[in-house]
Design a protein around this motif. Structure first.
Motif, PDB file in Angstrom:
ATOM      1  N   ALA A  91     -68.765  37.068  -5.849  1.00 15.13           N
ATOM      2  CA  ALA A  91     -67.849  36.040  -6.357  1.00 15.13           C
ATOM      3  C   ALA A  91     -66.787  36.640  -7.268  1.00 15.13           C
ATOM      4  O   ALA A  91     -65.625  36.222  -7.225  1.00 15.13           O
ATOM      5  N   ALA A  92     -67.154  37.626  -8.062  1.00 15.17           N
ATOM      6  CA  ALA A  92     -66.201  38.241  -8.994  1.00 15.17           C
ATOM      7  C   ALA A  92     -65.115  39.030  -8.261  1.00 15.17           C
ATOM      8  O   ALA A  92     -64.012  39.178  -8.783  1.00 15.17           O
ATOM      9  N   ARG A  93     -65.402  39.507  -7.061  1.00 12.16           N
ATOM     10  CA  ARG A  93     -64.447  40.314  -6.303  1.00 12.16           C
ATOM     11  C   ARG A  93     -63.706  39.531  -5.235  1.00 12.16           C
ATOM     12  O   ARG A  93     -62.801  40.052  -4.598  1.00 12.16           O
ATOM     13  N   TRP A  94     -64.094  38.290  -4.991  1.00 12.97           N
ATOM     14  CA  TRP A  94     -63.538  37.532  -3.871  1.00 12.97           C
ATOM     15  C   TRP A  94     -62.137  37.050  -4.191  1.00 12.97           C
ATOM     16  O   TRP A  94     -61.885  36.498  -5.262  1.00 12.97           O
ATOM     17  N   LEU A  95     -61.221  37.209  -3.236  1.00 16.71           N
ATOM     18  CA  LEU A  95     -59.829  36.824  -3.444  1.00 16.71           C
ATOM     19  C   LEU A  95     -59.346  35.755  -2.474  1.00 16.71           C
ATOM     20  O   LEU A  95     -58.167  35.465  -2.433  1.00 16.71           O
ATOM     21  N   GLY A  96     -60.213  35.180  -1.657  1.00 18.65           N
ATOM     22  CA  GLY A  96     -59.813  34.211  -0.642  1.00 18.65           C
ATOM     23  C   GLY A  96     -59.243  32.925  -1.218  1.00 18.65           C
ATOM     24  O   GLY A  96     -59.799  32.328  -2.129  1.00 18.65           O
ATOM     25  N   THR A  97     -58.115  32.510  -0.686  1.00 20.14           N
ATOM     26  CA  THR A  97     -57.477  31.263  -1.089  1.00 20.14           C
ATOM     27  C   THR A  97     -58.342  30.078  -0.684  1.00 20.14           C
ATOM     28  O   THR A  97     -58.821  30.008   0.442  1.00 20.14           O
ATOM     29  N   GLY A  98     -58.541  29.153  -1.618  1.00 23.54           N
ATOM     30  CA  GLY A  98     -59.297  27.943  -1.333  1.00 23.54           C
ATOM     31  C   GLY A  98     -60.805  28.125  -1.360  1.00 23.54           C
ATOM     32  O   GLY A  98     -61.545  27.172  -1.134  1.00 23.54           O
ATOM     33  N   VAL A  99     -61.265  29.327  -1.629  1.00 24.37           N
ATOM     34  CA  VAL A  99     -62.705  29.609  -1.698  1.00 24.37           C
ATOM     35  C   VAL A  99     -63.077  29.769  -3.165  1.00 24.37           C
ATOM     36  O   VAL A  99     -62.471  30.550  -3.883  1.00 24.37           O
ATOM     37  N   ARG A 100     -64.056  28.987  -3.586  1.00 29.04           N
ATOM     38  CA  ARG A 100     -64.540  29.097  -4.965  1.00 29.04           C
ATOM     39  C   ARG A 100     -65.790  29.964  -4.972  1.00 29.04           C
ATOM     40  O   ARG A 100     -66.567  29.961  -4.025  1.00 29.04           O
ATOM     41  N   GLY A 101     -65.968  30.681  -6.061  1.00 31.63           N
ATOM     42  CA  GLY A 101     -67.140  31.525  -6.178  1.00 31.63           C
ATOM     43  C   GLY A 101     -68.009  31.094  -7.348  1.00 31.63           C
ATOM     44  O   GLY A 101     -67.499  30.732  -8.406  1.00 31.63           O
ATOM     45  N   ALA A 102     -69.307  31.121  -7.133  1.00 30.82           N
ATOM     46  CA  ALA A 102     -70.275  30.870  -8.207  1.00 30.82           C
ATOM     47  C   ALA A 102     -71.051  32.167  -8.380  1.00 30.82           C
ATOM     48  O   ALA A 102     -71.781  32.594  -7.490  1.00 30.82           O
ATOM     49  N   GLY A 103     -70.823  32.823  -9.516  1.00 30.98           N
ATOM     50  CA  GLY A 103     -71.490  34.084  -9.809  1.00 30.98           C
ATOM     51  C   GLY A 103     -72.068  34.029 -11.207  1.00 30.98           C
ATOM     52  O   GLY A 103     -72.378  32.943 -11.726  1.00 30.98           O
ATOM     53  N   THR A 104     -72.168  35.177 -11.843  1.00 32.71           N
ATOM     54  CA  THR A 104     -72.726  35.275 -13.181  1.00 32.71           C
ATOM     55  C   THR A 104     -72.051  34.284 -14.122  1.00 32.71           C
ATOM     56  O   THR A 104     -70.831  34.182 -14.152  1.00 32.71           O
ATOM     57  N   GLY A 105     -72.872  33.543 -14.856  1.00 35.07           N
ATOM     58  CA  GLY A 105     -72.364  32.559 -15.805  1.00 35.07           C
ATOM     59  C   GLY A 105     -72.163  31.173 -15.226  1.00 35.07           C
ATOM     60  O   GLY A 105     -71.739  30.262 -15.938  1.00 35.07           O
ATOM     61  N   THR A 106     -72.467  30.984 -13.950  1.00 43.24           N
ATOM     62  CA  THR A 106     -72.331  29.664 -13.332  1.00 43.24           C
ATOM     63  C   THR A 106     -73.691  29.174 -12.848  1.00 43.24           C
ATOM     64  O   THR A 106     -74.619  29.950 -12.646  1.00 43.24           O
ATOM     65  N   TRP A 107     -73.785  27.892 -12.669  1.00 38.53           N
ATOM     66  CA  TRP A 107     -75.020  27.253 -12.210  1.00 38.53           C
ATOM     67  C   TRP A 107     -74.682  26.399 -10.999  1.00 38.53           C
ATOM     68  O   TRP A 107     -73.584  25.841 -10.912  1.00 38.53           O
ATOM     69  N   ILE A 108     -75.631  26.292 -10.071  1.00 40.58           N
ATOM     70  CA  ILE A 108     -75.422  25.438  -8.909  1.00 40.58           C
ATOM     71  C   ILE A 108     -76.609  24.492  -8.737  1.00 40.58           C
ATOM     72  O   ILE A 108     -77.717  24.778  -9.176  1.00 40.58           O
ATOM     73  N   VAL A 109     -76.334  23.380  -8.102  1.00 40.83           N
ATOM     74  CA  VAL A 109     -77.373  22.407  -7.763  1.00 40.83           C
ATOM     75  C   VAL A 109     -78.034  22.893  -6.476  1.00 40.83           C
ATOM     76  O   VAL A 109     -77.363  23.129  -5.476  1.00 40.83           O
ATOM     77  N   VAL A 110     -79.345  23.058  -6.535  1.00 37.35           N
ATOM     78  CA  VAL A 110     -80.091  23.593  -5.389  1.00 37.35           C
ATOM     79  C   VAL A 110     -81.202  22.613  -5.022  1.00 37.35           C
ATOM     80  O   VAL A 110     -82.049  22.289  -5.853  1.00 37.35           O
ATOM     81  N   PRO A 111     -81.191  22.141  -3.774  1.00 32.75           N
ATOM     82  CA  PRO A 111     -82.267  21.245  -3.342  1.00 32.75           C
ATOM     83  C   PRO A 111     -83.551  22.014  -3.048  1.00 32.75           C
ATOM     84  O   PRO A 111     -83.522  23.207  -2.756  1.00 32.75           O
ATOM     85  N   TYR A 112     -84.647  21.319  -3.138  1.00 32.42           N
ATOM     86  CA  TYR A 112     -85.940  21.896  -2.784  1.00 32.42           C
ATOM     87  C   TYR A 112     -85.913  22.225  -1.290  1.00 32.42           C
ATOM     88  O   TYR A 112     -85.542  21.381  -0.475  1.00 32.42           O
ATOM     89  N   PRO A 113     -86.282  23.433  -0.897  1.00 32.89           N
ATOM     90  CA  PRO A 113     -86.283  23.778   0.535  1.00 32.89           C
ATOM     91  C   PRO A 113     -87.265  22.916   1.318  1.00 32.89           C
ATOM     92  O   PRO A 113     -88.381  22.674   0.863  1.00 32.89           O
ATOM     93  N   GLY A 114     -86.826  22.449   2.452  1.00 34.33           N
ATOM     94  CA  GLY A 114     -87.702  21.698   3.340  1.00 34.33           C
ATOM     95  C   GLY A 114     -87.857  20.231   3.014  1.00 34.33           C
ATOM     96  O   GLY A 114     -88.626  19.531   3.663  1.00 34.33           O
ATOM     97  N   ARG A 115     -87.131  19.734   2.029  1.00 37.32           N
ATOM     98  CA  ARG A 115     -87.238  18.320   1.659  1.00 37.32           C
ATOM     99  C   ARG A 115     -85.853  17.683   1.707  1.00 37.32           C
ATOM    100  O   ARG A 115     -84.914  18.200   1.130  1.00 37.32           O
ATOM    101  N   ALA A 116     -85.749  16.547   2.362  1.00 30.49           N
ATOM    102  CA  ALA A 116     -84.477  15.829   2.424  1.00 30.49           C
ATOM    103  C   ALA A 116     -84.150  15.268   1.047  1.00 30.49           C
ATOM    104  O   ALA A 116     -85.020  14.737   0.361  1.00 30.49           O
TER     105      ALA A 116
END
Length: 156
Positions: A91-116
């Motif tokens: 994420a720190a090295r990515w330069l793509g337009t319109g692409v957001r990166g979540a790397g060190t210092g960020t948090w993401i919402v993650v669903p439990y695997p295998g559960r809707a």
């Protein structure tokens, strides 16, 4: 794409929870949260590159033709965004337009695997082995998908 089976789900849960400040609390939250999600820090075992939905699904289609199994892939509510799990530091090295990166210092919402969850969901669930999508392959897949999206009369 479908789930990973009971043993794969357990491995995936352990792999994901291992990045949490308190893995036990993370598992507890997943089991009790009515939405079936937890906040996890990116940048430890993986980063996430987040593409707009109109590019994310076509990119995943191309990617699955390039590799037998990409790394984990998330989609948000209404598939407005698609998140590809890539190696840490990407994420720190990515330069793509319109692409957001979540790397060190960020948090993401993650669903439990295998559960809707009814919201954020896995398009490709983690397999528990640590498989991630190679950033170079992802970039190639994005270029091909974007090229197809730009062609009149394309076959979607």
């Amino acid at each position: 794409m479908t789930g990973t089976g009971a043993s794969g789900t357990k491995s995936a849960v352990e792999w994901l929870a291992s990045v949490a400040p308190d893995p036990g609390a993370c598992r507890w939250e997943w089991e009790r949260n009515p939405h079936g999600v937890a906040l996890l820090p990116a940048g430890r075992r993986w980063d996430v590159l987040i593409l707009p939905g109109e590019l994310g699904r076509p990119t995943l289609d191309v990617l699955t033709r390039l590799v037998s199994r990409p790394g984990p892939v998330l989609a948000d509510f209404g598939d407005a965004r698609t998140g590809f799990f890539v190696p840490p530091g990407t994420a720190a090295r990515w330069l793509g337009t319109g692409v957001r990166g979540a790397g060190t210092g960020t948090w993401i919402v993650v669903p439990y695997p295998g559960r809707a969850t009814g919201g954020v969901h896995w398009l490709v669930p983690p397999d528990g082995t640590g498989t991630l999508t190679d950033a170079t392959l992802l970039e190639m897949a994005m270029h091909e998908a974007a090229g197809r999206l730009g062609r009149p009369g394309r076959d979607a």
